[in-house]
Scaffold this active site. Structure first.
Site, PDB file in Angstrom:
ATOM      1  N   CYS A  33       0.820  -1.225   0.000  1.00 20.57           N
ATOM      2  CA  CYS A  33       0.000   0.000   0.000  1.00 20.57           C
ATOM      3  C   CYS A  33       0.846   1.264   0.000  1.00 20.57           C
ATOM      4  O   CYS A  33       0.336   2.359  -0.254  1.00 20.57           O
ATOM      5  CB  CYS A  33      -0.937   0.009   1.206  1.00 20.57           C
ATOM      6  N   HIS A  41      -8.445   1.234  -6.021  1.00 17.74           N
ATOM      7  CA  HIS A  41      -9.484   0.370  -5.464  1.00 17.74           C
ATOM      8  C   HIS A  41     -10.822   0.694  -6.122  1.00 17.74           C
ATOM      9  O   HIS A  41     -11.065   1.833  -6.514  1.00 17.74           O
ATOM     10  CB  HIS A  41      -9.655   0.594  -3.960  1.00 17.74           C
ATOM     11  N   ASP A  79     -14.484  10.096  -7.234  1.00 23.50           N
ATOM     12  CA  ASP A  79     -14.452   9.115  -8.325  1.00 23.50           C
ATOM     13  C   ASP A  79     -13.385   9.464  -9.366  1.00 23.50           C
ATOM     14  O   ASP A  79     -13.329  10.590  -9.851  1.00 23.50           O
ATOM     15  CB  ASP A  79     -15.829   9.052  -8.989  1.00 23.50           C
TER      16      ASP A  79
HETATM   17 NI    NI Z   1      -5.044   0.730  -0.871  1.00 25.88          NI
END
Ligand code: NI
Length: 136
Positions: A33, A41, A79
């Site tokens: 990460c 994601h 978004d």
């Molecule tokens: Ni992540």
């Protein structure tokens, strides 16, 4: 009291990286990460409100209105964005799913109609990892 949930969706990039730590420490704590060049994601966002149904409509609130509020104050801001760089309400915060959920709560809590309260922000980062925030 009835609980009403609307599901929305957004895609976004982020990385988990604490600028006060060394690269080694970030890699140790955040693993993949912390990837310098970001990762993405497909977030699933469940927004639950609560209230008593209006006798005239039978609705806790008009779910189209709820959807519009989520789009205007949350998903349009998130978004296809980079959560670390592009989002005003996440500036200066670690972009964990926990902090994103709390930020979404703060975006929506004071935008709801009278007699309706925000109950829960549930945010799925992956199908198997999600957080819930109840405002406290
Ligand atoms: Ni992540």
């Amino acid at each position: 009291m009835v609980y009403l949930t609307r599901l929305e969706h957004f895609n976004a990039a982020h990385k988990l990286y604490n600028p006060n730590w060394t690269k080694e420490k970030n890699d140790e704590v955040f693993g993949l990460c912390a990837n310098e060049n970001w990762h993405g994601h497909n977030f699933e966002l469940y927004v639950t409100v609560k209230g008593n149904p209006n006798p005239d409509t039978g609705f806790v609130m008009d779910v189209k209105v709820l959807s519009k509020l989520i789009v205007e104050y949350v998903t349009e801001k998130l978004d296809h964005k980079n959560l670390n760089l592009d989002v005003d309400f996440l500036q200066g915060k670690m972009c964990s799913t926990e902090n994103v959920a709390m930020g979404i709560w703060n975006q929506l809590a004071d935008k709801l109609p009278q007699n309706v309260q925000l109950h829960c922000i549930k945010l799925y980062e992956t199908p198997r990892i999600f957080v819930e925030y109840f405002g406290e």
